[in-house]
Design a protein around this motif. Structure first.
Motif, PDB file in Angstrom:
ATOM      1  N   GLU A 164       1.081  -1.152   0.339  1.00  0.00           N
ATOM      2  CA  GLU A 164       0.058  -0.257  -0.172  1.00  0.00           C
ATOM      3  C   GLU A 164       0.554   1.817  -0.156  1.00  0.00           C
ATOM      4  N   ARG A 165       1.793   2.077   0.935  1.00  0.00           N
ATOM      5  CA  ARG A 165       2.818   2.585   0.892  1.00  0.00           C
ATOM      6  C   ARG A 165       4.061   3.032  -0.519  1.00  0.00           C
ATOM      7  N   GLU A 166       3.933   1.463  -1.122  1.00  0.00           N
ATOM      8  CA  GLU A 166       5.032   1.568  -2.330  1.00  0.00           C
ATOM      9  C   GLU A 166       3.568   2.389  -3.051  1.00  0.00           C
ATOM     10  N   THR A 167       2.192   1.768  -3.962  1.00  0.00           N
ATOM     11  CA  THR A 167       1.756   2.292  -4.114  1.00  0.00           C
ATOM     12  C   THR A 167       0.894   3.488  -4.103  1.00  0.00           C
ATOM     13  N   GLY A 168       1.137   3.816  -3.001  1.00  0.00           N
ATOM     14  CA  GLY A 168       0.633   5.524  -2.431  1.00  0.00           C
ATOM     15  C   GLY A 168       1.803   6.217  -3.472  1.00  0.00           C
ATOM     16  N   LEU A 169       2.684   5.615  -2.924  1.00  0.00           N
ATOM     17  CA  LEU A 169       4.229   7.091  -3.540  1.00  0.00           C
ATOM     18  C   LEU A 169       4.895   6.685  -4.876  1.00  0.00           C
TER      19      LEU A 169
ATOM     20  N   PRO B 220       4.425   1.046  -9.734  1.00  0.00           N
ATOM     21  CA  PRO B 220       5.787   1.494 -10.244  1.00  0.00           C
ATOM     22  C   PRO B 220       6.240   1.928 -11.141  1.00  0.00           C
ATOM     23  N   GLU B 221       5.272   2.831 -11.307  1.00  0.00           N
ATOM     24  CA  GLU B 221       5.773   4.050 -12.057  1.00  0.00           C
ATOM     25  C   GLU B 221       6.583   5.278 -11.801  1.00  0.00           C
ATOM     26  N   ALA B 222       6.519   5.374 -10.858  1.00  0.00           N
ATOM     27  CA  ALA B 222       7.801   6.496 -10.250  1.00  0.00           C
ATOM     28  C   ALA B 222       9.234   6.285 -10.356  1.00  0.00           C
ATOM     29  N   PRO B 223       9.697   6.604  -9.815  1.00  0.00           N
ATOM     30  CA  PRO B 223      12.010   6.259  -9.707  1.00  0.00           C
ATOM     31  C   PRO B 223      11.707   5.819  -8.395  1.00  0.00           C
ATOM     32  N   SER B 224      11.890   4.553  -8.614  1.00  0.00           N
ATOM     33  CA  SER B 224      12.488   3.698  -7.194  1.00  0.00           C
ATOM     34  C   SER B 224      13.551   4.570  -6.350  1.00  0.00           C
ATOM     35  N   THR B 225      13.647   5.276  -6.011  1.00  0.00           N
ATOM     36  CA  THR B 225      14.634   6.656  -5.367  1.00  0.00           C
ATOM     37  C   THR B 225      14.278   6.789  -3.768  1.00  0.00           C
ATOM     38  N   GLY B 226      15.075   7.352  -2.957  1.00  0.00           N
ATOM     39  CA  GLY B 226      14.191   7.957  -2.164  1.00  0.00           C
ATOM     40  C   GLY B 226      13.434   6.673  -1.225  1.00  0.00           C
ATOM     41  N   GLU B 227      12.348   7.348   0.135  1.00  0.00           N
ATOM     42  CA  GLU B 227      11.558   6.651   0.653  1.00  0.00           C
ATOM     43  C   GLU B 227      11.232   5.537  -0.069  1.00  0.00           C
ATOM     44  N   LEU B 228      10.373   5.462  -1.315  1.00  0.00           N
ATOM     45  CA  LEU B 228       9.612   4.144  -2.309  1.00  0.00           C
ATOM     46  C   LEU B 228      11.258   3.383  -2.426  1.00  0.00           C
ATOM     47  N   GLY B 229      12.118   3.482  -2.565  1.00  0.00           N
ATOM     48  CA  GLY B 229      13.793   2.856  -2.265  1.00  0.00           C
ATOM     49  C   GLY B 229      13.840   2.231  -1.572  1.00  0.00           C
TER      50      GLY B 229
END
Length: 143
Positions: free
Chosen positions: A71-76, A79-88
């Protein structure tokens, strides 16, 4: 009903355990290292157990935590957003948790259920293992 009780709760001898700790020692003891390790992962993401005395390494709790991470990954924007920072960081923790916890012991659970001849629970455990493997592959690719 009865099959579930006989597999997971029978005082005469639990045939199959839903707790990771019971797979890391010969005595099938609960509240071993996986309990503390999972709870540390939970705390690092603000995931609190409703009952603090419940083992953190129960299959249902591990799956609930993975759901929270998804859920948090989707909220960030994954998979479209770059996988960096908090998402990474969350994706890294997600993959580490999968590999260190459910994927490390679900094969043994499946073998135990296969040996018990419990068709329905064997099928459910197999689907859970397959879902965790697919999840790990998707996160790995998305990193």
């Amino acid at each position: 009903g009865r099959e579930y009780y006989e597999l997971f709760f029978d005082p005469a001898g639990i045939k199959v355990s839903l707790w990771e700790s019971s797979y890391v020692n010969d005595d099938q003891m609960l509240f071993q290292a996986p309990n503390w390790q999972t709870k540390e992962s939970y705390r690092s993401h603000g995931f609190e157990l409703a009952n603090a005395n419940f083992p953190g390494d129960h299959l249902s709790t591990e799956l609930d935590f993975l759901h929270l991470l998804c859920e948090r990954e989707t909220g960030l924007g994954w998979p479209e957003a770059p996988s960096t920072g908090e998402l990474g960081r969350i994706l890294d923790d997600h993959l580490d948790f999968l590999n260190e916890h459910p994927l490390s012991w679900l094969p043994a659970l499946c073998r135990g259920l296969e040996d018990s001849r419990s068709t329905i629970y064997f099928a459910l455990a197999g689907m859970t293992l397959d879902a965790c493997r697919l999840d790990a592959e998707l996160v790995r690719r998305g990193r």
